[in-house]
Motif scaffolding. Structure first.
Motif, PDB file in Angstrom:
ATOM      1  N   GLU A 199      62.388 -50.832 -64.992  1.00 58.04           N
ATOM      2  CA  GLU A 199      61.673 -51.144 -66.017  1.00 58.04           C
ATOM      3  C   GLU A 199      61.583 -50.156 -67.127  1.00 58.04           C
ATOM      4  O   GLU A 199      62.421 -49.188 -67.178  1.00 58.04           O
ATOM      5  N   LYS A 200      61.206 -50.479 -68.438  1.00 56.47           N
ATOM      6  CA  LYS A 200      61.178 -49.676 -69.657  1.00 56.47           C
ATOM      7  C   LYS A 200      60.896 -48.115 -69.308  1.00 56.47           C
ATOM      8  O   LYS A 200      59.594 -48.114 -68.785  1.00 56.47           O
ATOM      9  N   GLY A 201      61.554 -47.083 -69.710  1.00 52.45           N
ATOM     10  CA  GLY A 201      61.391 -45.958 -69.611  1.00 52.45           C
ATOM     11  C   GLY A 201      61.379 -45.130 -68.019  1.00 52.45           C
ATOM     12  O   GLY A 201      60.916 -44.394 -67.594  1.00 52.45           O
ATOM     13  N   SER A 202      62.096 -46.292 -67.180  1.00 50.15           N
ATOM     14  CA  SER A 202      61.821 -45.810 -65.658  1.00 50.15           C
ATOM     15  C   SER A 202      63.469 -45.905 -65.227  1.00 50.15           C
ATOM     16  O   SER A 202      64.246 -46.530 -65.584  1.00 50.15           O
ATOM     17  N   MET A 203      63.541 -45.549 -63.950  1.00 54.90           N
ATOM     18  CA  MET A 203      64.773 -45.288 -63.234  1.00 54.90           C
ATOM     19  C   MET A 203      64.953 -46.474 -61.995  1.00 54.90           C
ATOM     20  O   MET A 203      65.813 -46.760 -61.614  1.00 54.90           O
TER      21      MET A 203
ATOM     22  N   VAL B 129      67.402 -50.918 -55.469  1.00 54.00           N
ATOM     23  CA  VAL B 129      68.303 -49.979 -56.242  1.00 54.00           C
ATOM     24  C   VAL B 129      69.103 -50.889 -57.292  1.00 54.00           C
ATOM     25  O   VAL B 129      69.445 -50.221 -58.405  1.00 54.00           O
ATOM     26  N   ALA B 130      69.203 -52.268 -57.083  1.00 51.98           N
ATOM     27  CA  ALA B 130      70.048 -53.052 -57.947  1.00 51.98           C
ATOM     28  C   ALA B 130      69.222 -53.872 -59.110  1.00 51.98           C
ATOM     29  O   ALA B 130      69.791 -54.304 -59.985  1.00 51.98           O
TER      30      ALA B 130
ATOM     31  N   GLN C 107      71.785 -39.177 -65.089  1.00 53.07           N
ATOM     32  CA  GLN C 107      72.666 -40.383 -65.312  1.00 53.07           C
ATOM     33  C   GLN C 107      71.624 -41.611 -65.212  1.00 53.07           C
ATOM     34  O   GLN C 107      70.534 -41.296 -64.400  1.00 53.07           O
ATOM     35  N   ALA C 108      72.119 -42.669 -65.919  1.00 51.25           N
ATOM     36  CA  ALA C 108      71.015 -43.727 -65.704  1.00 51.25           C
ATOM     37  C   ALA C 108      71.437 -44.561 -64.106  1.00 51.25           C
ATOM     38  O   ALA C 108      72.298 -44.255 -63.785  1.00 51.25           O
TER      39      ALA C 108
END
Length: 210
Positions: A121-125, A116-117, A27-28
């Protein structure tokens, strides 16, 4: 599983968990925290409530003197958020509005809450601040560990030739060898199956073998 790992005692169940975690899309990330960990963390059988992970993370950071989110952005060389307006590119508007009710100034925001908010980043969680902290942590752990397999200059160090052989091994190979009966797994075990990507890797490996 952490508190009641009894499923894993059944033959074949560990393989099923490994395969499930490797081929199912994670999940994102977002700035919401599921009620399962804000009200039911480590909940005991026959109880209707548990602990609150968000509260635990914030309180224990304050007890141990962990600096604020602002200070960590400063440490990482990132743009500083000297005003609420400065937060707009890195946070959702709804998150900033919540912070306006909770904190007097962006400098006061707790590290875990903002970490956490932060917009990933692009391609990262995770966002740039947690990316920085995680990167520095793993770098220092590797450099400071005498037994890290890539470190040189110790009696226990591997030779360049040995390292070259070790680097040929993939996580997918380790999972197949270590499982009870895992027959197939994608080549990149940490990524969801992708036909074109894995076909490209397979062809590269085939050419190397030839």
């Amino acid at each position: 599983m952490l508190q009641q790992p009894y499923d894993l005692y059944q033959p074949g169940l560990t393989d099923e968990y490994i395969i499930g975690m490797s081929d199912q899309l994670a999940q994102a990330m977002n700035d919401s925290v599921t009620e399962e960990v804000t009200n039911h963390l480590f909940q005991e059988p026959r109880q209707h409530f548990g602990k609150d992970l968000a509260t635990i993370n914030i309180v224990r950071a304050r007890e141990h003197g962990v600096p604020s989110f602002y200070k960590y952005r400063q440490l990482c060389g990132l743009d500083l958020m000297n005003d609420w307006i400065d937060m707009i590119p890195n946070f959702q508007n709804s998150t900033i509005n919540h912070y306006l009710d909770l904190y007097s100034h962006p400098e006061d925001i707790d590290l875990w809450s903002a970490g956490v908010a932060e917009v990933p980043e692009k391609g990262s969680m995770v966002g740039p601040t947690f990316t920085c902290i995680i990167g520095k942590t793993f770098r220092d752990l590797k450099r400071g560990d005498r037994f890290w397999y890539e470190n040189r200059g110790w009696p226990s160090s591997f030779t360049p030739e040995q390292l070259a052989e070790i680097r040929k091994i993939r996580l997918s190979r380790l999972l197949c060898d270590g499982g009870d009966n895992i027959q197939t797994l994608q080549l990149k075990a940490m990524e969801i199956p992708d036909y074109e990507e894995h076909l490209y890797i397979y062809l590269q490996l085939s050419q190397t073998a030839i």
